[in-house]
Structures are given as C-alpha cells and as structure tokens.
Design an enzyme around this catalytic site. Sequence first.
Site, PDB file in Angstrom:
ATOM      1  N   ARG A   1       5.288   3.632   5.621  1.00  0.00           N
ATOM      2  CA  ARG A   1       4.593   3.546   6.906  1.00  0.00           C
ATOM      3  C   ARG A   1       4.101   2.139   7.234  1.00  0.00           C
ATOM      4  O   ARG A   1       4.139   1.710   8.377  1.00  0.00           O
ATOM      5  CB  ARG A   1       3.410   4.509   6.902  1.00  0.00           C
ATOM      6  CG  ARG A   1       2.741   4.700   8.242  1.00  0.00           C
ATOM      7  CD  ARG A   1       1.476   5.529   8.110  1.00  0.00           C
ATOM      8  NE  ARG A   1       0.479   4.849   7.306  1.00  0.00           N
ATOM      9  CZ  ARG A   1      -0.414   5.471   6.554  1.00  0.00           C
ATOM     10  NH1 ARG A   1      -0.398   6.789   6.466  1.00  0.00           N
ATOM     11  NH2 ARG A   1      -1.311   4.792   5.870  1.00  0.00           N
ATOM     12  N   GLU A   2       3.607   1.408   6.220  1.00  0.00           N
ATOM     13  CA  GLU A   2       2.999   0.097   6.466  1.00  0.00           C
ATOM     14  C   GLU A   2       3.684  -1.024   5.686  1.00  0.00           C
ATOM     15  O   GLU A   2       3.934  -2.085   6.231  1.00  0.00           O
ATOM     16  CB  GLU A   2       1.505   0.150   6.109  1.00  0.00           C
ATOM     17  CG  GLU A   2       0.731   1.116   6.977  1.00  0.00           C
ATOM     18  CD  GLU A   2      -0.656   1.424   6.429  1.00  0.00           C
ATOM     19  OE1 GLU A   2      -1.454   2.011   7.152  1.00  0.00           O
ATOM     20  OE2 GLU A   2      -0.936   1.083   5.267  1.00  0.00           O
TER      21      GLU A   2
ATOM     22  N   ASP B   1       0.830  -1.207   0.000  1.00  0.00           N
ATOM     23  CA  ASP B   1       0.000   0.000   0.000  1.00  0.00           C
ATOM     24  C   ASP B   1       0.863   1.254   0.000  1.00  0.00           C
ATOM     25  O   ASP B   1       0.515   2.261  -0.596  1.00  0.00           O
ATOM     26  CB  ASP B   1      -0.937  -0.001   1.200  1.00  0.00           C
ATOM     27  CG  ASP B   1      -0.178   0.012   2.519  1.00  0.00           C
ATOM     28  OD1 ASP B   1       0.891  -0.624   2.598  1.00  0.00           O
ATOM     29  OD2 ASP B   1      -0.651   0.640   3.475  1.00  0.00           O
TER      30      ASP B   1
ATOM     31  N   HIS C   1       0.844   6.263  -2.415  1.00  0.00           N
ATOM     32  CA  HIS C   1      -0.165   5.207  -2.474  1.00  0.00           C
ATOM     33  C   HIS C   1      -0.653   5.146  -3.919  1.00  0.00           C
ATOM     34  O   HIS C   1      -0.948   6.170  -4.507  1.00  0.00           O
ATOM     35  CB  HIS C   1      -1.366   5.550  -1.577  1.00  0.00           C
ATOM     36  CG  HIS C   1      -1.354   4.900  -0.244  1.00  0.00           C
ATOM     37  ND1 HIS C   1      -0.379   5.121   0.688  1.00  0.00           N
ATOM     38  CD2 HIS C   1      -2.234   4.039   0.330  1.00  0.00           C
ATOM     39  CE1 HIS C   1      -0.658   4.429   1.791  1.00  0.00           C
ATOM     40  NE2 HIS C   1      -1.774   3.760   1.586  1.00  0.00           N
TER      41      HIS C   1
ATOM     42  N   ASP D   1      -5.841  -2.660  -2.005  1.00  0.00           N
ATOM     43  CA  ASP D   1      -4.992  -1.876  -2.898  1.00  0.00           C
ATOM     44  C   ASP D   1      -4.770  -2.594  -4.222  1.00  0.00           C
ATOM     45  O   ASP D   1      -4.872  -2.000  -5.302  1.00  0.00           O
ATOM     46  CB  ASP D   1      -3.647  -1.595  -2.228  1.00  0.00           C
ATOM     47  CG  ASP D   1      -3.777  -0.701  -1.008  1.00  0.00           C
ATOM     48  OD1 ASP D   1      -4.372  -1.151  -0.023  1.00  0.00           O
ATOM     49  OD2 ASP D   1      -3.300   0.440  -1.059  1.00  0.00           O
TER      50      ASP D   1
ATOM     51  N   TRP E   1     -11.962  -5.448  -0.222  1.00  0.00           N
ATOM     52  CA  TRP E   1     -10.633  -5.936   0.146  1.00  0.00           C
ATOM     53  C   TRP E   1     -10.575  -7.447  -0.116  1.00  0.00           C
ATOM     54  O   TRP E   1      -9.773  -7.911  -0.931  1.00  0.00           O
ATOM     55  CB  TRP E   1     -10.322  -5.597   1.599  1.00  0.00           C
ATOM     56  CG  TRP E   1      -9.773  -4.222   1.781  1.00  0.00           C
ATOM     57  CD1 TRP E   1      -8.481  -3.888   2.097  1.00  0.00           C
ATOM     58  CD2 TRP E   1     -10.479  -2.962   1.649  1.00  0.00           C
ATOM     59  NE1 TRP E   1      -8.342  -2.520   2.158  1.00  0.00           N
ATOM     60  CE2 TRP E   1      -9.544  -1.923   1.890  1.00  0.00           C
ATOM     61  CE3 TRP E   1     -11.784  -2.625   1.353  1.00  0.00           C
ATOM     62  CZ2 TRP E   1      -9.894  -0.580   1.839  1.00  0.00           C
ATOM     63  CZ3 TRP E   1     -12.142  -1.284   1.308  1.00  0.00           C
ATOM     64  CH2 TRP E   1     -11.210  -0.274   1.541  1.00  0.00           C
TER      65      TRP E   1
ATOM     66  N   GLU F   1      -2.015   9.138  -0.691  1.00  0.00           N
ATOM     67  CA  GLU F   1      -3.076   8.387  -0.016  1.00  0.00           C
ATOM     68  C   GLU F   1      -4.332   9.255   0.143  1.00  0.00           C
ATOM     69  O   GLU F   1      -5.447   8.813  -0.124  1.00  0.00           O
ATOM     70  CB  GLU F   1      -2.564   7.933   1.353  1.00  0.00           C
ATOM     71  CG  GLU F   1      -3.580   7.199   2.201  1.00  0.00           C
ATOM     72  CD  GLU F   1      -3.023   6.831   3.560  1.00  0.00           C
ATOM     73  OE1 GLU F   1      -3.590   5.930   4.201  1.00  0.00           O
ATOM     74  OE2 GLU F   1      -2.025   7.449   4.001  1.00  0.00           O
TER      75      GLU F   1
END
Length: 798
Positions: free
Chosen positions: A376-377, A372, A689, A384, A446, A673
């Site tokens: 950060r992640e 994504d 993103h 995504d 998702w 994002e």
Amino acid sequence: MPHSSPEPAFTELLDGAAWIRPCEPVDPGPGSRPAYVVRLDVELPADVAAATLAATAHGIIEVFLNGRRVGDEELVPGFTAYRKRLQVFEWDVAGYLHGGTNRVEVLLSDGWFRGRHGFERRADGFGIETALLLGLKGSSGSGEAFHVVSDGTWSSAPSHIIRADLMDGQSVDFRRLDGDGGVDGPWSAVSIGTGALYDNRSRLIPTSAEPVRRIDTLPPVGVSSPRPGTAVVDFGQNLNGWVRLTSLGPRDTHLVLTHGEVLAGSGLVSTENLRSFIFATGDLLPAGQIDEVISSGRPGETFEPRHTTHGFRYVQIDGLPGALDPEDIRAVVVHTDLLPTGSFSCSDAALNALHTAGVWSFRGNACEIPTDCPQRERSGFTGDWQVFVGTAALLYDVQAFSDKWLADLAADQWADGRVPTITPNPAGGKPSGVLFEDLSAGSAGWGDAAVVVPWELWRAYGDEGILRRQLPSMQAWVDYAARSAAANRHPARAERRPVPAAWETFLWDSGFHFGEWLEPGVPPAPNPATDHSIVATAFLHRSAALLAASAKVLGEDELEAKYSTVAVGAREAWQREFLTGHGRLSIETQAHYARGLAFELFPAGDREAAAGRLAELIEQNSGRLGTGFLSTGQLLPALADHGKAEEAYAVLLSRGTPSWLGMLDNGATTVWEWWDGVDRGEVRGSLNHYSKAAVLSFLYTHVAGIRLSEHPTADEAAYRQVTIAPVPGGGLDWAQASLQTSQGLLSSAWRIVDGDFVLDVSLPPGTRARVELPNGTVLAAEGGQRTFSVPLHQSVRA
C-alpha cells in the site's frame, strides 16, 4: 550525510559521459508511462580482455550487452535520497563482449524517481524526467583501450514494457518485440539532460549495501477457477516480489494479473484492504498491483515483471484461454540480499510459526530500504525501523542496509533538526507543501530513529564509525526535540496551569505526534491538538540518554554531559507530570507502563509496583495485550524483567483478538498492521507490517536468553560480552536460538529433563558470558561449549 571515501572507481568510467533522456514526445501520465529502451551499437577490438561498466539512472534500469542481461541485481540503482545520494553500480563485463559490433541496451522506467510513491501515491517526487548515465571502459589483449559513454549518439524507443510503475504494476506487450527479442522501433535520438541536478556529480556514490535480488521462488499451494477464464493462485505465503508466468497463450492473448493478500467471498482476489486515501479529501485510491501481458504467440515466452514489485499471497489471472497449469506459474520472492544470522525454535509449534511469520514480514519489507508494508505504501517510515531494527539485527545482518538508510535520513533531515516521517523523502530536507506530511515531520517515536537506529547498530555490530557519521544527525534531532519542549506548551496545560512548572522546560507537549498509534480499540486520530506529551517526553529522555551514551563511546565528554542533562531533565519532567506515586501513572495504559519500564523512567523503587500495575491492566483486558505501534515489542520484557515472567508468557501465548497467535489462527503468514486485520470475515489495513513482530526479540533475549547490554562499552558491543539468561515458562519443554555474530556463532539451547533445567551454551572465541540459571546461580563462561544443569522448580514450568 555522505560517507567519506577515496575517489570512487566509477569516476573514471563516467568521465565524459552525459546524462541522456529517452525521446518522450507525449507523457501518458503517472502509472501509464512505458519503459524505454536506450541503445548504442559500438565497435570493439577483436580480443576484449577486460571491461567494466558503470551505470546509474533517474529511474530503474536493466542493462543488456548483446542481448544478455548484465548482473543479477534488481531495481538498480536502488532507492536513496537522490538529490544528494545516487548510487552507481559497476559490473565486470568482459565476458559479455566480443570483437566487432556490440549492442548496448538499457531498459529505463520510472521507478522511485518519478513513479507513484507513498501513502497518497503521488508521482514525480524527485523529478519529471527519467535519464541514464553510463560508462564502459576496457582494453584488448594487445592493450588497445576503448571507452564508451552515454552521449547524444544514442537512440531510444518505447519498449515492449508499455506501462511500468512500482506500485501500479507493469504491462508487457510481447508483440512489440521482433523475432530476435529486440524492440521494433520507432527509434529517435536521445536528448541531453541539463540543469543543476544533472550537473551535480558529487551526489554520485558507490553502492554501499547489499543489492535487491530474486531470492527464492514458491510454487502454488492451490489453484482455483471461480469463473470461466479466471484462475486464482494461492502461494500459501504473503511475500514481496512478482510472479513468473509461462504458457502465455496464442498471439493476442491478454492476461490481467491482480495481486492481493486476501480473497473475497466470491473466491476472487480482493484489494480493498490496500486502498489508501488522500488526506485532504478522504478520497480512496485504487490499490494498484495489477500487471498485464499480451502474448505474441512465440514459443518460450516468459512474463516476469522486473520493473515493479507487489505484496501478495494470491494472484488472480483473468483472460486465460484455458486452464492454468500450476507448473506454469511461480512466485518470485524479491528483497535485499541480506545474510540470515539468527534462528529460533522451541517445543511450541505456535511460537515457531510466529517466528516464521515475523521473519517473512521483515523479508517483505526489506526491499532496498526498510519499508512499512510492501503493497500500500512501500515507504521508509522512520517509526517502523526505530521499532524493529533491534529485532532485525537478530534475524539478519542489517548493518550496511541500515547504515545506507541512515545516510539518507541525515540527507533528508530538515535544517531545524526535524526528521521526516519517511526517508528517502521526495521533498528532501525541506517541507513538501503537503499539509499532513509537513505537520507530521518530527513526531516522537518516528524522528527518534535518528538516534535509536545508530545505537542499535552499535550494540549489534560495534562499529564506532556509524555513531561518528551519524552524530551530527543525532544531535540535530535531540536539539530540535529539546528546543520544542522548552519553547512551547500545550494549550490545555497552559489553561490548567497558567504558570509553567519548573520541570516543563523538558516536558515535550507541543507539536504533532502520532502517539502510541493503533492501540486496540483506539481509533487512529492524527489530530495535532492531541496531547501526547507522556509519549514524546519519554522519547526525549530515551534519545538524549542514548546520544549521551554514544558521545561516551566516542570520547566526546562535553556532548555526553550536555545530553545527560537533557535526559535527566526529561525523566524528571515525565515523573513529575505523570507519576502519581507507588508506581502508578495518571494516564493508565499498558503502553505507558511498558515504555516507562523499558526506558527506566520509573524510579528504581517503583518499578516492581509499576510492573504489577501493568500486569493488572492486562488482566483487566481479559489477559490480552493493549499496546500499539511503539511499545508492543517492549511489553513482554517489561513484565519478565520485573518478576512477571508467567504473565509475559500468558500474553505471548494468548489467543483471540488482540494477540499474535490470534493472527495466526486467522490465517496470517506475516504480521498485520492492525491487531484485528482479519476479524469475522472483515479485512482492514495491511496484512504485512513488521512493527508488532518486534516480539521476536523476546524469543531470543528471554525465551532462549541471549542478551546484549543496553549500554555496551567497546569491550562489550557486538557480542563480545553477553548475558545468557533463559526464562523458562509457558509450558515449554525446550528452546534454542543461535546468532552468527561478528565474533562467530553463538547459541543457547535449554531443555527440561526429569525435572532438571539443562542449558547448552556455545560461545565464539573471545566472547565472554555471564550465565544466569533459573535457580539464581550466576556463572562466568568464555569461548567454547559448556553445559549447565540445575533442578528446576515445577512452578517455573507453569
């Protein structure tokens, strides 16, 4: 699910090899753990003629033979659902070996296996021990065989990498190396890994997709010195990777490198926008992305941290003994080594810049898995890739990359069919015990990646094998969603209508769903009590319809009939619950109209009216879009395909917030994002993103006009049959796009010459095309080059 294949070659190489663990008397804790060196000296025949090395790990490894690094792959053995699928890499290493004593060394760090991972940066997701499995087999010119394996005779020591974490960063102390580049001890015996995970050799698989590599290097576009001893380097591009730094200063110089996407008012790098939080407490976590290097003072030292990656445009270097020479630093672009396949350009420089930013966003998020964000992640969020995979297939060859990830998705799927929000998932195919993670598993849009991704791969590449392998996973997801729709009702609906309506059997109004997510002006509120049934039911229809289409491709007539029934039922439920008549919805957002048109949820007679209402909502929003995560890529096609091409171009070319070009006007080099990721000096969220970059599809499918059928047969998939239907507008004078397909190079290029629309089409051999010209003319074309010219009404250029 694992792919069926003959016995892999590495099985023989690893015969007799044991999992070995470095000696780790004290665990300094996540984020502070060193990389370890595991080594063995071996005697080999004088004339080594052939040798193959196979290795894998719990962690990340670099293999060295006699001081030379083996291969050019990074982050080996990659990221998979380790409990069920662990890749083994193989190399031809005869040229690395010689007669007599040879040294085998492996650098081993935490990596994804036990390093920090995901939004909450938890560690030890797959285990608490790093370990190595290795086999080296070969022969001499005279036929003398040798076989070296990892076993209890190896030794280990903490390396010069004194801290290594994929998210926190890497620290290197070159003083720990001796004059020959070796670690200066202390050396200890390794231990043998024992337990069910070590014993499970069936999870070992050959590499099945392109590896991660160092793809490119970028020089600085600017270097500043906001305070003594500090340099801030701007590479001009948000990217994924690391920096290569030379001239490290005299012995004991300690440099700290902080990587970020923006600068604070002081001119220093800020990482505040990258700090995530713990859901249970709301506590902010540090952003990580900090590397350190301590110089030994030896000439020629180079710092290049290959056991971490960062998402960054800027790097701040503290502790410099003097000015930084721009020639001494480079950004190294690191991602999966995918083959570029698509190109686009047009007469509008802003749209070309948008295309470039979207491509860079994907490059930054194609590091071993589709992520994504690269800072950060760095997680494989299913939503995504569901949103972006079709666009990605226009830019790069993502077939093997996606197929590998889908196998991990199936491995991580819960027994009831739910799909975790991220995959590979540290918890595997079961609840993690973390409330929000478990609550969000199975969210519509998702979990639908289980169906949408294989179908998009079928469209682009025409490989029935992917559909066949993923079919059980696809069924499990749709069965779960359909059961959930039938078994439960939203409390508010039950109170409002105590007796369920007949169509509610297919109305999915229970469980947690993210919904549209990050619509402009709508605060994200992951509340399980929110009724997102207008989104979830739409996706139930979509996935059931695509599963039925997949079953048709595979000749599974009973499955086709079963899931067609679910698709029809979900569409009726959506219409009966939310359609008020004449193309109007009871819950009016741009997202719901765009999705309803994209998924063909509106009755055919209502679609023109629905598109008209969508255009009205955009006009009421000052001519700007109002979509979020799931439907942004559907917005422009929904307009253009229903007689609103001018409105689609107006949205595409709009400025300000929210808009794509507004991002570029605010300095974006990748897609954000949040629509207002940078707004009046305030920065929020990730600035890399790719979900909103799904708009790039419109540039190929409508601006240039290269389109695949939504439901291709075997004779149509993989660009065997295409429609070439450019939609000129937006004041463009020309546009062109090309795709390297499995059939060959395909291109569409148009230009306006003295009021005429001139279209050049190039088709690979065996490809058939339906060519639709702006004046309504429809022609057929086959492999080869064709030019078409028709008068263009002036209003089309408005």
